[in-house]
Design an enzyme around this catalytic site. Structure first.
Site, PDB file in Angstrom:
ATOM      1  N   CYS A   1       0.824  -1.207   0.000  1.00  0.00           N
ATOM      2  CA  CYS A   1       0.000   0.000   0.000  1.00  0.00           C
ATOM      3  C   CYS A   1       0.864   1.265   0.000  1.00  0.00           C
ATOM      4  O   CYS A   1       1.989   1.266   0.493  1.00  0.00           O
ATOM      5  CB  CYS A   1      -0.856   0.040   1.253  1.00  0.00           C
ATOM      6  SG  CYS A   1      -1.831  -1.434   1.508  1.00  0.00           S
TER       7      CYS A   1
ATOM      8  N   ARG B   1       4.775   0.417  -6.329  1.00  0.00           N
ATOM      9  CA  ARG B   1       4.841  -0.431  -5.135  1.00  0.00           C
ATOM     10  C   ARG B   1       3.906  -1.626  -5.222  1.00  0.00           C
ATOM     11  O   ARG B   1       4.027  -2.562  -4.435  1.00  0.00           O
ATOM     12  CB  ARG B   1       4.476   0.390  -3.882  1.00  0.00           C
ATOM     13  CG  ARG B   1       5.460   1.498  -3.573  1.00  0.00           C
ATOM     14  CD  ARG B   1       4.920   2.427  -2.526  1.00  0.00           C
ATOM     15  NE  ARG B   1       4.791   1.774  -1.234  1.00  0.00           N
ATOM     16  CZ  ARG B   1       5.676   1.873  -0.251  1.00  0.00           C
ATOM     17  NH1 ARG B   1       6.750   2.592  -0.419  1.00  0.00           N
ATOM     18  NH2 ARG B   1       5.492   1.257   0.888  1.00  0.00           N
TER      19      ARG B   1
ATOM     20  N   TRP C   1      -3.069  -2.605  -1.403  1.00  0.00           N
ATOM     21  CA  TRP C   1      -2.646  -3.955  -1.783  1.00  0.00           C
ATOM     22  C   TRP C   1      -3.354  -4.856  -0.776  1.00  0.00           C
ATOM     23  O   TRP C   1      -3.015  -4.866   0.407  1.00  0.00           O
ATOM     24  CB  TRP C   1      -1.135  -4.055  -1.645  1.00  0.00           C
ATOM     25  CG  TRP C   1      -0.509  -5.252  -2.255  1.00  0.00           C
ATOM     26  CD1 TRP C   1      -0.169  -5.433  -3.566  1.00  0.00           C
ATOM     27  CD2 TRP C   1      -0.082  -6.438  -1.577  1.00  0.00           C
ATOM     28  NE1 TRP C   1       0.416  -6.651  -3.737  1.00  0.00           N
ATOM     29  CE2 TRP C   1       0.490  -7.290  -2.538  1.00  0.00           C
ATOM     30  CE3 TRP C   1      -0.139  -6.875  -0.249  1.00  0.00           C
ATOM     31  CZ2 TRP C   1       1.001  -8.544  -2.233  1.00  0.00           C
ATOM     32  CZ3 TRP C   1       0.376  -8.117   0.063  1.00  0.00           C
ATOM     33  CH2 TRP C   1       0.935  -8.941  -0.929  1.00  0.00           C
TER      34      TRP C   1
ATOM     35  N   ASN D   1      -1.472   1.822   6.079  1.00  0.00           N
ATOM     36  CA  ASN D   1      -0.586   0.760   5.584  1.00  0.00           C
ATOM     37  C   ASN D   1      -0.258  -0.116   6.782  1.00  0.00           C
ATOM     38  O   ASN D   1       0.025   0.407   7.861  1.00  0.00           O
ATOM     39  CB  ASN D   1       0.736   1.332   5.059  1.00  0.00           C
ATOM     40  CG  ASN D   1       0.568   2.025   3.732  1.00  0.00           C
ATOM     41  OD1 ASN D   1      -0.543   2.128   3.224  1.00  0.00           O
ATOM     42  ND2 ASN D   1       1.669   2.497   3.177  1.00  0.00           N
ATOM     43  N   GLY D   2      -0.226  -1.422   6.572  1.00  0.00           N
ATOM     44  CA  GLY D   2       0.107  -2.334   7.666  1.00  0.00           C
ATOM     45  C   GLY D   2      -1.086  -3.195   8.014  1.00  0.00           C
ATOM     46  O   GLY D   2      -2.023  -3.333   7.223  1.00  0.00           O
TER      47      GLY D   2
ATOM     48  N   GLU E   1      19.504 -15.809  -7.977  1.00  0.00           N
ATOM     49  CA  GLU E   1      18.972 -14.506  -8.362  1.00  0.00           C
ATOM     50  C   GLU E   1      18.475 -14.532  -9.815  1.00  0.00           C
ATOM     51  O   GLU E   1      17.414 -13.991 -10.125  1.00  0.00           O
ATOM     52  CB  GLU E   1      20.052 -13.432  -8.160  1.00  0.00           C
ATOM     53  CG  GLU E   1      19.661 -12.029  -8.569  1.00  0.00           C
ATOM     54  CD  GLU E   1      18.454 -11.457  -7.834  1.00  0.00           C
ATOM     55  OE1 GLU E   1      17.946 -12.090  -6.894  1.00  0.00           O
ATOM     56  OE2 GLU E   1      17.999 -10.372  -8.238  1.00  0.00           O
TER      57      GLU E   1
ATOM     58  N   LYS F   1      14.676 -13.643 -10.859  1.00  0.00           N
ATOM     59  CA  LYS F   1      14.363 -12.569 -11.832  1.00  0.00           C
ATOM     60  C   LYS F   1      13.444 -13.117 -12.909  1.00  0.00           C
ATOM     61  O   LYS F   1      12.455 -12.488 -13.271  1.00  0.00           O
ATOM     62  CB  LYS F   1      15.635 -12.036 -12.507  1.00  0.00           C
ATOM     63  CG  LYS F   1      16.491 -11.128 -11.701  1.00  0.00           C
ATOM     64  CD  LYS F   1      15.993  -9.705 -11.571  1.00  0.00           C
ATOM     65  CE  LYS F   1      15.137  -9.476 -10.382  1.00  0.00           C
ATOM     66  NZ  LYS F   1      15.664  -9.470  -9.081  1.00  0.00           N
TER      67      LYS F   1
ATOM     68  N   GLU G   1       9.816 -14.062 -11.490  1.00  0.00           N
ATOM     69  CA  GLU G   1       8.945 -12.984 -10.999  1.00  0.00           C
ATOM     70  C   GLU G   1       8.414 -12.090 -12.103  1.00  0.00           C
ATOM     71  O   GLU G   1       7.291 -11.606 -12.010  1.00  0.00           O
ATOM     72  CB  GLU G   1       9.621 -12.167  -9.895  1.00  0.00           C
ATOM     73  CG  GLU G   1      10.783 -11.322 -10.330  1.00  0.00           C
ATOM     74  CD  GLU G   1      11.409 -10.547  -9.178  1.00  0.00           C
ATOM     75  OE1 GLU G   1      10.697 -10.157  -8.252  1.00  0.00           O
ATOM     76  OE2 GLU G   1      12.639 -10.323  -9.217  1.00  0.00           O
TER      77      GLU G   1
ATOM     78  N   HIS H   1      20.869 -35.729  -7.227  1.00  0.00           N
ATOM     79  CA  HIS H   1      20.227 -36.296  -6.037  1.00  0.00           C
ATOM     80  C   HIS H   1      18.706 -36.194  -6.115  1.00  0.00           C
ATOM     81  O   HIS H   1      18.027 -36.222  -5.100  1.00  0.00           O
ATOM     82  CB  HIS H   1      20.772 -35.624  -4.776  1.00  0.00           C
ATOM     83  CG  HIS H   1      22.236 -35.863  -4.596  1.00  0.00           C
ATOM     84  ND1 HIS H   1      22.760 -37.069  -4.203  1.00  0.00           N
ATOM     85  CD2 HIS H   1      23.302 -35.061  -4.832  1.00  0.00           C
ATOM     86  CE1 HIS H   1      24.079 -36.991  -4.173  1.00  0.00           C
ATOM     87  NE2 HIS H   1      24.427 -35.771  -4.559  1.00  0.00           N
TER      88      HIS H   1
ATOM     89  N   LYS I   1       6.598  -3.707  -4.231  1.00  0.00           N
ATOM     90  CA  LYS I   1       8.003  -3.302  -4.155  1.00  0.00           C
ATOM     91  C   LYS I   1       8.564  -3.454  -2.752  1.00  0.00           C
ATOM     92  O   LYS I   1       9.628  -3.998  -2.560  1.00  0.00           O
ATOM     93  CB  LYS I   1       8.156  -1.856  -4.637  1.00  0.00           C
ATOM     94  CG  LYS I   1       9.580  -1.341  -4.620  1.00  0.00           C
ATOM     95  CD  LYS I   1      10.449  -2.062  -5.638  1.00  0.00           C
ATOM     96  CE  LYS I   1      11.895  -1.626  -5.606  1.00  0.00           C
ATOM     97  NZ  LYS I   1      12.743  -2.634  -6.276  1.00  0.00           N
TER      98      LYS I   1
HETATM   99  C1  F6R Z   1      13.019  -9.300  -6.199  1.00  0.00           C
HETATM  100  C2  F6R Z   1      12.917  -8.337  -5.126  1.00  0.00           C
HETATM  101  C3  F6R Z   1      12.557  -8.827  -3.775  1.00  0.00           C
HETATM  102  C4  F6R Z   1      13.290  -8.017  -2.687  1.00  0.00           C
HETATM  103  C5  F6R Z   1      12.774  -8.426  -1.307  1.00  0.00           C
HETATM  104  C6  F6R Z   1      13.512  -7.714  -0.211  1.00  0.00           C
HETATM  105  O1  F6R Z   1      13.371  -8.707  -7.404  1.00  0.00           O
HETATM  106  O2  F6R Z   1      13.096  -7.160  -5.328  1.00  0.00           O
HETATM  107  O3  F6R Z   1      12.808 -10.183  -3.638  1.00  0.00           O
HETATM  108  O4  F6R Z   1      14.657  -8.244  -2.810  1.00  0.00           O
HETATM  109  O5  F6R Z   1      11.399  -8.151  -1.219  1.00  0.00           O
HETATM  110  O6  F6R Z   1      13.362  -6.335  -0.318  1.00  0.00           O
HETATM  111  P1  F6R Z   1      14.327  -5.334   0.416  1.00  0.00           P
HETATM  112  O7  F6R Z   1      15.689  -5.519  -0.168  1.00  0.00           O
HETATM  113  O8  F6R Z   1      13.759  -3.979   0.136  1.00  0.00           O
HETATM  114  O9  F6R Z   1      14.301  -5.679   1.870  1.00  0.00           O
END
Ligand code: F6R
Length: 614
Positions: A2, A27, A77, A103-104, A486, A490, A493, A509, A609
């Site tokens: 949010c 976000r 959200w 938010n929360g 990673e 990427k 997602e 395994h 985000k």
């Molecule tokens: C993936 C991504 C997320 C963040 C995760 C942690 O592309 O961006 O997996 O890495 O939500 O976020 P931060 O680093 O802001 O704590």
């Protein structure tokens, strides 16, 4: 997650709120709304709509249909109650005279709702937030107190995490802001004041901000901001200046923020690295963790979520090699429930781009409670994690808008690489040769990364070959395995392709049973000392029919070309710099594949985000 924005001043609030909300779209959200008070008539108007912000904006003709100079806005959200007009924020009290954005999560909302229902108060939505609006009104009516006092009474009853913006038709020209475990900043302007969950929502209007601490409350009017402690005692707060430029939060001609941020990585790395190297030495200014304490360390815990956790996985290999101290990497969401073995001789490193991830924040507090010192690696200056850590190292990547992190990830790697070298030197565990090579490799990194980015058409070509695959495996050993985690995240997602990352040696395994004719395996073999092993693993999956796209260094290209169907290369570099270089083709591959599949790259489905709920 949010987003919140609020404005009180002399201009019409609605267009400013809508513009602020548009900057929070990145976000992740599923509905949006605004509430605006008009002083003269003591009127509070609320407009909300499920779906994209554009629906709300069109409905209000860009804000022209709703007048008043005080207002709050929200992108939601969904957590409690499905995305819908009625569940969107602002939530209002029964009379419609109090509006709240939140938010929360209010954890005890069910109990409070039951209490209010017993008093005959009807509820319109399924949200936890409506409880706040109704409870404020309940205290106003039954206790005959003013708005601020009523809010104070509510705060003493609600549990959970919250950032709140509150307006009342009866006190127009005023916004009350509160925060606990959810981010909220206040913006100070000439003749106006603002609040927001994220600096990008207000940066166009002001860069002078106040960071509220947990439990603090503020009253914003056109004339000023008055902050209060948890005990409702008036307090003075420091005003900080944000030095991000508004352009940094705009696309600047690129089709997607993600692509722009991938391309910005060399510059972001320059900002993260250059000021920290002088005359061949790593210099960490403002690093004040005590030398005796660092020398007494028995263990390092790295705690983070998602991509930041993957940075931790890379750094475990680097730290253990350079420092000879055991390093454990934990998912922040698990950390506080696993009774971690943390003592005063443990350094806990929290990695977080946003500095607001709730699980990482909770892990930080748990680590401190257990007596450890916390060093955080954070991008957003002044964020909660940065402020609560004993020591913070900023990544200086600039605002990251795309949901999928790229420059956030690579600058975290760079900062931790620098830290590993710094500590290695301090503890005397790293040889002069390795230290010098490491420093030189980090100095050369931005330029080498530019070379990788110049060859992006090769990656685009491979993406066009493979974008139709439904399942992809990333394999590698050691640093290559950590990098594969990673690369795999990427891809999944943003392109929604199922993908897994495996330590190459672990394949046989169990997972190798999934390899069949045409399965795409992305084999990572950048680590020179393990190159032969990487080649054997390529042969292993190819003999079972896999299509192998390999990533290796320029000097190994020819050898790899004999084994794999396609080869992508990065420049040769010291081991410490390989994951930073190697991740770039993987980011680009995910980007191009998602583009070819027509995905919403900057706002992937179901993702947000900054994850500020547990
Ligand atoms: C993936 C991504 C997320 C963040 C995760 C942690 O592309 O961006 O997996 O890495 O939500 O976020 P931060 O680093 O802001 O704590």
């Amino acid at each position: 997650m949010c987003g919140i924005v609020g404005y009180v001043g002399r201009e019409q609030a609605a267009p400013i709120l809508l513009e602020g909300l548009s900057r929070l779209e990145y976000r992740g959200y599923d509905s949006a709304g605004v509430a605006v008070c008009s002083a003269g008539e003591g009127r509070l108007e609320v407009a909300k709509a499920k779906g994209r912000l554009k629906i709300l904006s069109d409905m209000l003709h860009g804000g022209a249909d709703i007048s008043g100079t005080t207002g709050i806005g929200h992108t939601r959200w969904a957590t409690h109650g499905a995305p819908s007009d009625v569940n969107s924020h602002p939530q209002v009290s029964r009379s419609g005279r109090i509006a709240v954005v939140h938010n929360g999560i209010i954890e005890n909302y069910a109990e409070l709702k039951a209490f209010l229902k017993e008093q005959g108060i009807p509820f319109a939505s399924e949200t936890d937030t409506e409880v706040v609006a109704q409870l404020i009104e309940y205290f106003l009516e039954t206790d005959k107190v003013g708005l601020l006092e009523a809010v104070g009474r509510v705060l003493r009853r609600i549990e959970g995490a919250y950032a709140l913006g509150i307006v009342s038709a009866d006190v127009p020209g005023q916004i009350i802001a509160v925060r606990k475990d959810s981010p909220l900043i206040l913006g100070q302007g000439q003749d106006f004041h603002m609040l927001a969950s994220d600096v990008t929502a207000i940066i166009q209007h002001t860069r002078d901000v106040i960071y509220l601490e947990d439990g603090e409350l503020a009253v914003l009017t056109t004339e000023g901001i008055q902050c209060y402690s948890q005990l409702m005692v008036p307090i003075e707060k420091k005003v900080s200046h944000v030095d991000w430029e508004i352009d940094a939060a705009e696309k600047g001609g690129y089709e997607h923020f993600m692509f722009k941020e991938i391309m910005e990585q060399p510059d972001a790395l320059r900002r993260a690295i250059s000021p920290r190297i002088a005359e061949g030495q790593v210099v960490l200014e403002d690093f004040h963790l005590d030398e005796a304490y660092l020398k007494s360390l028995e263990k390092i815990y790295i705690v983070a979520c998602g991509s930041s956790y993957h940075v931790g996985m890379v750094e475990k290999y680097i730290f253990e090699r350079l420092l000879r101290i055991p390093v454990e990497v934990a998912l922040a969401s698990e950390f506080r429930y696993m009774e971690p073995i943390v003592t005063q001789r443990t350094l806990v490193v929290v990695i977080s781009q946003s500095g607001e991830t709730l699980d990482s924040m909770a892990a930080l507090r748990e680590a401190k409670r257990l007596g450890a010192k916390v060093l955080s690696v954070v991008n957003v200056v002044g964020s909660s994690i940065a402020r609560e850590s004993d020591q913070v190292l900023y990544t200086w990547a600039g605002p990251e808008i795309a949901v999928a992190t790229t420059k956030g990830y690579s600058t975290q790697l760079a900062v931790l690489d620098l830290l590993a070298l710094y500590l290695g030197r301090l503890l005397g565990t790293v040889s002069q040769e390795t230290y010098d090579q490491g420093v030189a490799a980090l100095e050369a990194l931005p330029e080498q990364m530019e070379r990788v980015l110049e060859r992006r058409e090769d990656i685009q070509y491979y993406a066009s070959q493979y974008f139709n695959h439904n399942s992809v495996f990333f394999i590698g050993r050691n640093l290559d395995y950590a990098m594969g985690l990673e690369g795999s995240l990427k891809l999944k997602e943003i392109s929604y392709i199922h993908s897994e990352a495996y330590a190459s040696g672990e394949l046989k395994h169990g997972t190798i049973s999934l390899i069949e004719e045409g399965t795409l395996v992305i084999a990572l073999g950048t680590c020179g000392r393990l190159f032969d092993k990487a080649m054997s693993n390529v042969a292993e999956v190819r003999s079972r029919g896999a299509d192998v796209l390999a990533l290796t260094t320029e000097s190994r290209q020819e050898d790899m070309a004999h084994a794999a169907s396609g080869v992508i290369t990065i420049p040769d570099a010291a081991e410490i710099a390989l994951p930073s270089l190697g991740v770039v083709p993987l980011q680009l591959f995910a980007y191009y594949v998602a583009l070819m599949r027509g995905c919403d790259i900057d706002k992937p489905r179901n993702l947000a985000k900054s994850v500020t709920v547990e």
